[in-house]
Design a protein around this motif. Structure first.
Motif, PDB file in Angstrom:
ATOM      1  N   UNK A 150     -13.164 -12.511  -7.677  1.00  0.00           N
ATOM      2  CA  UNK A 150     -14.424 -13.093  -6.524  1.00  0.00           C
ATOM      3  C   UNK A 150     -13.524 -14.009  -5.770  1.00  0.00           C
ATOM      4  N   UNK A 151     -12.289 -13.922  -5.606  1.00  0.00           N
ATOM      5  CA  UNK A 151     -11.633 -14.665  -4.662  1.00  0.00           C
ATOM      6  C   UNK A 151     -11.840 -14.442  -3.208  1.00  0.00           C
ATOM      7  N   UNK A 152     -11.777 -15.208  -2.424  1.00  0.00           N
ATOM      8  CA  UNK A 152     -11.674 -15.177  -0.814  1.00  0.00           C
ATOM      9  C   UNK A 152     -10.348 -14.736  -0.489  1.00  0.00           C
ATOM     10  N   UNK A 153     -10.219 -13.555   0.344  1.00  0.00           N
ATOM     11  CA  UNK A 153      -8.881 -13.027   0.645  1.00  0.00           C
ATOM     12  C   UNK A 153      -8.702 -13.411   2.180  1.00  0.00           C
ATOM     13  N   UNK A 154      -7.435 -13.703   2.540  1.00  0.00           N
ATOM     14  CA  UNK A 154      -7.230 -14.076   3.979  1.00  0.00           C
ATOM     15  C   UNK A 154      -7.343 -12.635   4.629  1.00  0.00           C
ATOM     16  N   UNK A 155      -7.608 -12.617   5.758  1.00  0.00           N
ATOM     17  CA  UNK A 155      -7.689 -11.448   6.825  1.00  0.00           C
ATOM     18  C   UNK A 155      -6.496 -11.807   7.912  1.00  0.00           C
ATOM     19  N   UNK A 156      -5.633 -10.688   8.075  1.00  0.00           N
ATOM     20  CA  UNK A 156      -4.458 -11.088   9.129  1.00  0.00           C
ATOM     21  C   UNK A 156      -4.540  -9.849  10.028  1.00  0.00           C
ATOM     22  N   UNK A 157      -4.824 -10.187  11.162  1.00  0.00           N
ATOM     23  CA  UNK A 157      -4.953  -9.021  12.329  1.00  0.00           C
ATOM     24  C   UNK A 157      -3.489  -8.090  12.531  1.00  0.00           C
ATOM     25  N   UNK A 195      -1.228  -7.352  14.322  1.00  0.00           N
ATOM     26  CA  UNK A 195      -0.231  -7.831  15.505  1.00  0.00           C
ATOM     27  C   UNK A 195       1.262  -7.974  15.526  1.00  0.00           C
ATOM     28  N   UNK A 196       1.716  -7.412  14.354  1.00  0.00           N
ATOM     29  CA  UNK A 196       3.251  -7.687  14.416  1.00  0.00           C
ATOM     30  C   UNK A 196       3.910  -6.953  15.387  1.00  0.00           C
ATOM     31  N   UNK A 197       4.960  -7.391  15.902  1.00  0.00           N
ATOM     32  CA  UNK A 197       5.594  -6.639  16.984  1.00  0.00           C
ATOM     33  C   UNK A 197       7.271  -6.806  16.809  1.00  0.00           C
ATOM     34  N   UNK A 198       7.378  -7.952  16.042  1.00  0.00           N
ATOM     35  CA  UNK A 198       8.632  -8.322  15.802  1.00  0.00           C
ATOM     36  C   UNK A 198       9.177  -8.081  14.397  1.00  0.00           C
ATOM     37  N   UNK A 199      10.523  -8.318  14.262  1.00  0.00           N
ATOM     38  CA  UNK A 199      10.979  -8.505  12.727  1.00  0.00           C
ATOM     39  C   UNK A 199      10.346  -9.860  12.292  1.00  0.00           C
ATOM     40  N   UNK A 200      10.403 -10.820  13.090  1.00  0.00           N
ATOM     41  CA  UNK A 200       9.992 -12.234  12.654  1.00  0.00           C
ATOM     42  C   UNK A 200       8.585 -12.136  12.354  1.00  0.00           C
ATOM     43  N   UNK A 201       7.779 -11.435  13.044  1.00  0.00           N
ATOM     44  CA  UNK A 201       6.237 -11.155  12.720  1.00  0.00           C
ATOM     45  C   UNK A 201       6.046 -10.443  11.572  1.00  0.00           C
ATOM     46  N   UNK A 202       6.743  -9.608  11.067  1.00  0.00           N
ATOM     47  CA  UNK A 202       6.784  -8.746   9.827  1.00  0.00           C
ATOM     48  C   UNK A 202       7.084  -9.661   8.762  1.00  0.00           C
ATOM     49  N   UNK A 203       8.154 -10.527   9.016  1.00  0.00           N
ATOM     50  CA  UNK A 203       8.427 -11.649   7.753  1.00  0.00           C
ATOM     51  C   UNK A 203       7.387 -12.369   7.517  1.00  0.00           C
ATOM     52  N   UNK A 204       6.989 -12.856   8.667  1.00  0.00           N
ATOM     53  CA  UNK A 204       5.717 -13.775   8.600  1.00  0.00           C
ATOM     54  C   UNK A 204       4.716 -13.132   7.809  1.00  0.00           C
ATOM     55  N   UNK A 205       4.441 -11.968   8.062  1.00  0.00           N
ATOM     56  CA  UNK A 205       3.359 -11.441   7.470  1.00  0.00           C
ATOM     57  C   UNK A 205       3.411 -11.056   6.054  1.00  0.00           C
ATOM     58  N   UNK A 206       4.720 -10.814   5.599  1.00  0.00           N
ATOM     59  CA  UNK A 206       5.149 -10.915   4.056  1.00  0.00           C
ATOM     60  C   UNK A 206       4.986 -12.120   3.448  1.00  0.00           C
ATOM     61  N   UNK A 207       5.442 -13.010   4.240  1.00  0.00           N
ATOM     62  CA  UNK A 207       5.492 -14.538   3.642  1.00  0.00           C
ATOM     63  C   UNK A 207       3.919 -14.985   3.487  1.00  0.00           C
ATOM     64  N   UNK A 208       3.234 -14.715   4.400  1.00  0.00           N
ATOM     65  CA  UNK A 208       1.511 -15.044   4.273  1.00  0.00           C
ATOM     66  C   UNK A 208       0.919 -14.329   3.037  1.00  0.00           C
ATOM     67  N   UNK A 209       1.422 -12.949   2.998  1.00  0.00           N
ATOM     68  CA  UNK A 209       0.651 -12.253   1.942  1.00  0.00           C
ATOM     69  C   UNK A 209       1.175 -12.818   0.449  1.00  0.00           C
ATOM     70  N   UNK A 210       2.550 -12.937   0.452  1.00  0.00           N
ATOM     71  CA  UNK A 210       3.269 -13.438  -0.839  1.00  0.00           C
ATOM     72  C   UNK A 210       2.526 -14.710  -1.253  1.00  0.00           C
TER      73      UNK A 210
END
Length: 168
Positions: A73-80, A82-97
């Motif tokens: 029943x947890x609230x799960x974050x939503x991420x658009x 929009x990742x276009x760079x390696x830095x963006x991909x790493x940030x997406x991974x970090x936010x998910x983890x």
């Protein structure tokens, strides 16, 4: 330690994202050594009808978050997406983890019997939480990790089975 829905999911996802991060590190190092464009890698795909590397990272993220949403029943974050760079991909991974690390063992207690209905364009079915995790989620999660690995390998990044299996 007994196998639990928590142990089968959260640590598995976190480990998978660790592997994915190391694959991105190797890809970036390879690009720097060879002059390969990081933009080309982010947008690389195995074939025209498959998602690019960025899409594989996004779907692995969405799969892990969606699993927690469906089993708790947890609230799960939503991420658009929009990742276009390696830095963006790493940030997406970090936010998910970071989100996954907030999930507690107790949050998934009893989720093995929770009814989960999947309603995708070409797929509609209802499964127990256990079947959902074991027969849908884990294969789907590893599909996207494997496809990300395959894209990088296809583009010449020197990764091998040991990089994917990574026990650390």
């Amino acid at each position: 330690m007994a196998l639990t829905m928590y142990r089968l999911s959260v640590p598995t996802f976190v480990h998978g994202f660790g592997v994915l991060g190391k694959l991105l590190d190797k890809a970036e190092a390879h690009a720097n050594e060879t002059g390969l464009s990081l933009d080309d890698l982010v947008n690389a795909r195995l074939t025209a009808d498959m998602l690019p590397l960025s899409g594989q990272v996004q779907r692995a993220s969405d799969t892990s978050k969606g699993t927690i949403a469906r089993l708790t029943d947890l609230q799960v974050p939503s991420f658009p997406d929009e990742e276009k760079t390696f830095s963006d991909l790493r940030e997406r991974i970090a936010k998910t983890v970071a989100f996954l690390e907030t999930v507690r063992l107790a949050d998934l207690d009893g989720s093995e019997t929770r009814e989960v209905t999947l309603n995708f364009t070409k797929l509609k079915m209802t499964l127990s939480g256990e079947d959902y995790l074991l027969k849908f989620v884990l294969p789907n999660f590893y599909f996207h990790l494997t496809t990300a690995y395959d894209i990088l390998r296809h583009k010449g990044v020197p990764v091998g089975k040991a990089d994917f299996i990574s026990l650390s």
